[in-house]
Design an enzyme around this catalytic site. Structure first.
Site: not given
Length: 345
Positions: A100-102, A266-267
């Site tokens: 998870c990017g965020h 993000g991912s």
């Protein structure tokens, strides 16, 4: 009666107590769990993820779903790591994410602000063990304030381009498949007559889930080259052009059990970079700006090209900002018939 003065209220000894700091990144919530989960001895993050899934899932349900959360809540459990500064287990309304990017942006800000990592100007480096692998994050610090966070993601690669699948409710769709810490299907919103805006919120969720189900059942088989636990389609990402001349395009991701990401994902944009690279549309060290359904933005670029098993992969860099929304101590009373949470839509 002075309503600003409260008699001390303490949970009973048999209640579960979970302490969190809540943030958002680009509008997408992050509930960072700091205390209350059981810890293991010298476990990897994937082992933690499997343990929580099999033995502690009622805590995820209690924290993510109503009445403490909601259908679109997102969380991250901070755990010890033998390989990094700390580890993270991501969770949502349905289960546990692989990347998870965020949440990576949010937990990096929290780690630096909280003093887990010594704050250094202008950049503070943070190493994070995620289920998908090791992430290298950098907090940009100005006058002792974290003003943005960037991270280098795991190798991201294309599985298939220009795939075609007929879905009875939608007709024939064209999609790409790529990995950016999780596997995503990418679809042009205009092909379905959709706009990536708030008025299409429910239609995007419905179409995203139909596409995910269709590909999972009849599409390309997804196999991660090293970890079977990562071999599943996580979400559908709709793409369209932006009305903002300073933005390259818009992303809307539908994932888990019909959650719609408020951030640009993000991912997901990491996987998009791999697609652009495979199509010879983007080289290294060129910034792109991707916006969300809310108009919030992430910047991203390809750091370098690498070989990842049989795949020609890229190392993405993703940059964004996170903000605090609150501090909580949640209590789980075993006598509460709704202690495990519930979901209404």
């Amino acid at each position: 009666m002075d309503r600003t003065t409260l008699k001390e209220i303490d949970p009973n000894d048999d209640w579960v107590k979970i302490r969190t700091i809540d943030l958002h990144t680009g509008g997408e919530p992050v509930r960072a769990v700091l205390e209350g989960y059981p810890l293991l001895n010298e476990a990897s993050v994937l082992e933690y993820r499997n343990f929580f899934q099999k033995n502690q899932d009622f805590l995820r349900q209690s924290l993510m779903l109503e009445p403490r959360g909601h259908s679109d809540m997102y969380g991250v459990i901070v755990v010890p790591s033998q390989r990094a500064d700390f580890g993270v287990v991501f969770m949502h309304n349905e289960g546990y994410s692989t990347m998870c990017g965020h949440a990576t942006i949010a937990i990096t800000k929290l780690a630096v602000d909280s003093g887990w990592i010594e704050k250094v100007e202008p950049l503070t480096k943070v190493i994070i063990e995620a289920p998908c692998g090791i992430l290298t994050a950098f907090a940009e610090v100005v006058d002792q304030e974290v003003v943005s966070v960037s991270f280098e993601n795991v190798p991201s690669f294309v599985v298939a381009l220009d795939q075609v699948l007929e879905i009875p409710e939608l007709g024939v769709i064209r999609y790409d498949l790529a990995y950016g810490g999780a596997f995503y299907a990418f679809v042009n919103a205009i092909d379905l007559g959709l706009k990536c805006d708030r008025t299409n919120y429910q239609k995007l969720i419905q179409a995203g889930m139909l596409i995910k189900k269709g590909i999972t059942t009849n599409g390309v088989t997804l196999v991660h080259p090293y970890e079977d636990d990562l071999s599943f389609l996580y979400g559908t990402i709709f793409i369209e052009s932006s009305e903002n001349a300073q933005v390259d395009s818009r992303n809307v991701c539908v994932f888990a059990d019909g959650q719609l990401d408020r951030s640009p994902t993000g991912s997901g944009i990491s996987a998009r970079l791999a697609i652009h690279h495979a199509r010879n549309e983007l080289g290294e060290n060129h910034w792109m700006t991707i916006e969300s359904i809310l108009g919030t933005q992430f910047k991203c670029q390809i750091k370098e090209s690498v070989k990842f098993s049989k795949y020609d992969a890229v190392i993405p860099i993703v940059k964004g900002r996170a903000f605090y929304t609150g501090r909580h101590e949640f209590w789980m009373d075993p006598n509460d018939p709704l202690v495990a949470g519930f979901e209404l839509r």
